[in-house]
Design a protein around this motif. Structure first.
Motif, PDB file in Angstrom:
ATOM      1  N   UNK A  47     -27.209  49.424  30.048  1.00 51.01           N
ATOM      2  CA  UNK A  47     -26.234  48.087  30.331  1.00 51.01           C
ATOM      3  C   UNK A  47     -26.260  47.188  29.193  1.00 51.01           C
ATOM      4  N   UNK A  48     -25.535  46.774  28.892  1.00 53.07           N
ATOM      5  CA  UNK A  48     -25.358  45.678  27.759  1.00 53.07           C
ATOM      6  C   UNK A  48     -24.412  44.582  28.259  1.00 53.07           C
ATOM      7  N   UNK A  52     -32.618  46.677  33.855  1.00 51.47           N
ATOM      8  CA  UNK A  52     -31.071  46.626  34.250  1.00 51.47           C
ATOM      9  C   UNK A  52     -30.632  48.102  34.572  1.00 51.47           C
ATOM     10  N   UNK A  53     -30.098  48.328  35.714  1.00 46.63           N
ATOM     11  CA  UNK A  53     -29.878  49.557  35.982  1.00 46.63           C
ATOM     12  C   UNK A  53     -28.267  49.846  35.637  1.00 46.63           C
ATOM     13  N   UNK A  78     -33.582  52.572  41.442  1.00 48.11           N
ATOM     14  CA  UNK A  78     -33.415  51.718  42.751  1.00 48.11           C
ATOM     15  C   UNK A  78     -34.294  52.042  43.807  1.00 48.11           C
ATOM     16  N   UNK A  79     -35.294  53.049  43.936  1.00 46.64           N
ATOM     17  CA  UNK A  79     -36.171  53.257  44.899  1.00 46.64           C
ATOM     18  C   UNK A  79     -37.431  52.856  44.502  1.00 46.64           C
ATOM     19  N   UNK A  95     -38.904  49.769  35.458  1.00 43.38           N
ATOM     20  CA  UNK A  95     -37.825  50.381  34.232  1.00 43.38           C
ATOM     21  C   UNK A  95     -36.665  50.760  34.940  1.00 43.38           C
ATOM     22  N   UNK A  96     -35.673  50.873  33.844  1.00 45.01           N
ATOM     23  CA  UNK A  96     -34.246  51.266  34.289  1.00 45.01           C
ATOM     24  C   UNK A  96     -34.192  52.853  34.421  1.00 45.01           C
TER      25      UNK A  96
END
Length: 250
Positions: free
Chosen positions: A115-116, A84-85, A229-230, A198-199
């Motif tokens: 992010x939670x 989760x980003x 995201x890349x 991974x985030x």
């Protein structure tokens, strides 16, 4: 031609009835008329060329002109397990992953994820993410709509991937590029594979060690540090090239 999706249950016979939000899009946004042609996918790699035959209340009726298989799908099912980003990065990740041919996306909670999400927020997010996947599938002329799964813990994600033919995990301290090239090339011809990303901040060592114990292979993506995201898009781009090549050779 514009493309729309229906369920397999909506097909059969010589006609298809389009319902839901696509009706408004066809009638009031695109302002399509009787006699115009559209493409319809039923989510099972079957595609229909259709002609609009009429508008009945909240339904668009179309006549099937031709039926053929969709060649927009990769021969390998690729699942992106995305840590989760922050902010709205997940929306961009899903959109681009769908364009690159991903089969499904699994949002994953990892130790370094900032992010939670509680159950209520997670459900709303997943619904929003699936709407983005649908829109991206239409734009990319996909033969099916990739699903965004409910949010999983990393342990649940590892368990889910056990039935796959192979899985990899992006990790900056993995072996060199020659090893990564060999691993990525070896995925060609597999029926279902997983990619773990991974985030921000990546995976903790313990998370990678557990992955290795389960047969998930760490790979490096080069000397440069890629944003979360890349990274997934880099791997998907490589695999899309590999898999598309295999499909064309058949």
């Amino acid at each position: 031609m514009y493309r729309f999706f229906v369920t397999p249950q909506q097909t059969g016979g010589e006609k298809i009835l389009i319902t839901g939000s696509d009706v408004n899009h066809i009638k009031n946004v695109l302002r399509m008329k009787k006699g115009e042609h559209i493409l319809i996918s039923d989510g099972t790699d079957r595609e229909y060329e259709c002609e609009i035959s009429g508008f009945i209340e909240d339904t668009v009726e179309v006549k099937i002109l031709d039926v053929f298989g969709s060649f927009a799908e990769l021969p390998t099912k690729i699942t992106l397990f995305q840590g989760l980003p922050k902010s709205d990065k997940m929306e961009w990740i899903i959109q681009k992953a769908v364009e690159l041919g991903v089969y499904e996306v699994v949002p994953v909670v990892t130790k370094r994820a900032v992010v939670k999400l509680d159950a209520k927020k997670a459900k709303k997010k997943v619904a929003r993410w699936n709407a983005i996947a649908l829109s991206a599938a239409k734009q990319a002329k996909r033969g099916r709509i990739p699903e965004v799964k409910p949010v999983m813990s990393l342990k649940e994600a590892y368990e889910y991937s056990k039935t796959f033919d192979a899985s990899i995990i992006a990790y900056e301290d993995a072996k060199g590029m020659s090893h990564s090239r060999e691993v990525l090339h070896s995925l060609k011809g597999k029926k279902q594979i997983g990619i773990f990303i991974g985030p921000e901040g990546g995976f903790e060592v313990s998370e990678v060690e557990l992955a290795k114990e389960l047969g998930i292979v760490p790979v490096t993506l080069g000397r440069r540090i890629l944003r979360t995201e890349t990274a997934g898009m880099a791997v998907l781009s490589i695999l899309m090239f590999e898999m598309e090549e295999e499909q064309e050779d058949k």
